[in-house]
Scaffold this active site. Structure first.
Site, PDB file in Angstrom:
ATOM      1  N   HIS A   1      -5.377  -4.388  -1.660  1.00 15.38           N
ATOM      2  CA  HIS A   1      -5.137  -3.138  -2.647  1.00 15.38           C
ATOM      3  C   HIS A   1      -5.192  -3.340  -4.285  1.00 15.38           C
ATOM      4  O   HIS A   1      -4.564  -2.863  -4.922  1.00 15.38           O
ATOM      5  CB  HIS A   1      -3.895  -2.252  -2.496  1.00 15.38           C
ATOM      6  CG  HIS A   1      -4.069  -1.410  -1.185  1.00 15.38           C
ATOM      7  ND1 HIS A   1      -4.544  -0.203  -1.259  1.00 15.38           N
ATOM      8  CD2 HIS A   1      -3.820  -1.615   0.296  1.00 15.38           C
ATOM      9  CE1 HIS A   1      -4.466   0.454   0.112  1.00 15.38           C
ATOM     10  NE2 HIS A   1      -4.020  -0.712   0.829  1.00 15.38           N
TER      11      HIS A   1
ATOM     12  N   LYS B   1     -12.477  -1.194   0.399  1.00 18.16           N
ATOM     13  CA  LYS B   1     -11.534  -0.489  -0.704  1.00 18.16           C
ATOM     14  C   LYS B   1     -11.979  -0.536  -1.970  1.00 18.16           C
ATOM     15  O   LYS B   1     -13.314   0.134  -2.243  1.00 18.16           O
ATOM     16  CB  LYS B   1     -10.198  -1.042  -0.748  1.00 18.16           C
ATOM     17  CG  LYS B   1      -9.503  -0.698   0.692  1.00 18.16           C
ATOM     18  CD  LYS B   1      -7.832  -1.140   0.769  1.00 18.16           C
ATOM     19  CE  LYS B   1      -7.362  -0.587   1.892  1.00 18.16           C
ATOM     20  NZ  LYS B   1      -6.891  -1.614   2.993  1.00 18.16           N
TER      21      LYS B   1
ATOM     22  N   SER C   1       0.714  -1.191  -0.138  1.00 19.11           N
ATOM     23  CA  SER C   1       0.025   0.056  -0.319  1.00 19.11           C
ATOM     24  C   SER C   1       0.767   1.147  -0.084  1.00 19.11           C
ATOM     25  O   SER C   1       0.454   2.309  -0.265  1.00 19.11           O
ATOM     26  CB  SER C   1      -0.871  -0.029   1.101  1.00 19.11           C
ATOM     27  OG  SER C   1      -0.235  -0.135   2.316  1.00 19.11           O
TER      28      SER C   1
END
Ligand SMILES: *Cc1c(COP(=O)(O)O)cnc(C)c1O
Length: 415
Positions: A218, A249, A190
């Site tokens: 991610h 996310k 990240s």
């Protein structure tokens, strides 16, 4: 009165030390939906300011997508607000099963188990699956939640240098005497936005009889040609044994996580993983909206394609403007400044220009590697990206860093 003034001062002193170290996290309030454009109250009490958001994990722009919101309403209307139970007592609805099946299909895995968050998935998976006779071999920069989960497990813990497969090979050789070996990595890291070399790692795991766990928080939804994740990107969909990921996310941005992978390992999580057994079920509106998200991104790659285009366009224009970026291809773009104060000051000036970005510095990233981390989204339009680049050019000019490389920025500002 147990909380005496003396007791209180212990804690006020600690908070003051955090401030003195320059590590204090300010309160910031978003007074709108999460989107490309948001209203922010910052500092606390200041009038709302409309800014372009370049620091959310809203990669696919689904956090406020009308169809996702509608699906959440439907979940609310048909399955209610909350479950008032953990999964295994009376907290599993048909829609929980449906989401699990849809995630398995999307990620190309045998089975999936939902958790309240990916932090919880990571906290539970290792202890549920491994024991004293096993070893975990993890990349040195894995996410904090994986580190915490590994600490809760009695397996031996070893590490390899960040993305260094030669070092991983040595560690695998060294641990051939264990019952099983589990290699652990983030798919996309990240802070730097770099991709773990899963093709090489899968080959090594095959050679040395090891399992591979990838946290793809991610990546899920947008990395790889059809957005399945890092394993798709590297063409090793069959080689990863466990994926943990988040719905918080790219996949809608609300909350929830899962463990997906070999059915026996997922079954052991269902039997033993403590955050699954002892924390409440994912709320029906979130489950319902997450199913819609999987629908949307299974039907069309339009959003991940747009995100890819946005990322390429932003990187190209930032390069032309003379900013020093870590090279890469993910929508995480670290603009390197090396000096913590510079990163902080520039982020503040960007905010004044209407661009919401945050400076990152030690201990979130290594000392001397301070940066502004920019995150692109499919919600961004070309004009948004142009405005962001223009603001970086203006602020970069003010600090005299345009066209400078690492050594020159450090020569000027130190680390
Ligand atoms: C964000 C993140 C998590 C935590 O996900 P939550 O669902 O918010 O708990 C776990 N692992 C990685 C790599 C992350 O980036």
């Amino acid at each position: 009165m147990a909380f005496t003034e003396k007791t209180r001062s212990i804690f006020t002193d600690e908070i003051q030390r955090i401030r003195d170290d320059g590590l204090y996290k300010e309160k910031r309030f978003i007074c709108s939906q999460q989107d490309a454009e948001i209203e922010v109250e910052y500092p606390e009490g200041a009038p709302h300011k409309r800014v372009l958001n370049f620091c959310a994990n809203n990669y696919l722009g689904l956090s406020s997508h009308p169809e996702v919101i509608k699906a959440a309403h439907e979940g609310l209307d048909t399955r209610g607000y909350g479950m008032s139970s953990v999964r295994f007592i009376c907290g599993t609805q048909d829609i929980h099963r449906e989401l699990q099946n849809r995630v398995s299909e999307f990620l190309g895995m045998e089975d999936t188990l939902l958790f309240p968050s990916c932090m919880d998935a990571n906290s539970g998976v290792f202890e549920a699956v491994l024991g004293q006779e096993d070893v975990i071999i993890a990349d040195r920069l894995i996410h904090a939640s994986l580190v915490d989960g590994i600490r809760l497990c009695s397996a031996e813990y070893d590490t390899f240098k960040h993305m260094n497969t030669d070092h991983l090979r040595k560690k695998l050789e060294h641990h051939q005497d264990k019952r099983t070996r589990m290699v652990v990595t983030d798919g996309v890291f990240s802070m730097d936005g770099d991709l773990a070399p899963l093709d090489e790692m899968v080959a090594l795991c095959n050679e040395y009889d090891a399992m591979l766990l990838v946290d793809d928080s991610h990546a899920s939804g947008f990395i790889g040609k059809t957005g399945r994740g890092t394993h798709e990107h590297f063409g090793v969909m069959d080689g990863v044994d466990l994926i943990t990921t988040t719905f918080g996310k790219g996949l809608g941005g609300a909350s929830g996580g899962c463990v997906s992978g070999r059915s026996e390992l997922v079954e052991l999580c269902r039997q033993k993983a403590r955050p699954y057994l002892f924390s409440n079920s994912l709320a029906p509106p979130i489950v319902s909206a997450s199913i819609k998200v999987i629908d949307l991104i299974s039907k069309s790659t339009e959003r991940r394609d747009k995100l890819e285009w946005n990322t390429g366009y932003f990187r190209k224009r930032m390069g032309e403007a003379g900013l020093d970026m870590r090279p890469g291809e993910t929508p995480i773009v670290p603009v390197m400044l090396y000096n913590a104060r510079l990163a902080n000051d520039m982020a503040r000036d960007m905010y004044a220009e209407g661009i919401y970005v945050i400076g990152f510095f030690f201990p979130v990233v290594p000392a001397g590697k301070a940066r502004i981390r920019v995150q692109l989204s499919a919600a961004h339009e070309k004009e948004h990206i142009d405005k962001c680049v223009d603001a970086f050019r203006k602020v970069g000019e003010k600090y005299g860093i345009l066209g400078l490389g690492k050594d020159e920025i450090i020569a000027r500002y130190g680390t």
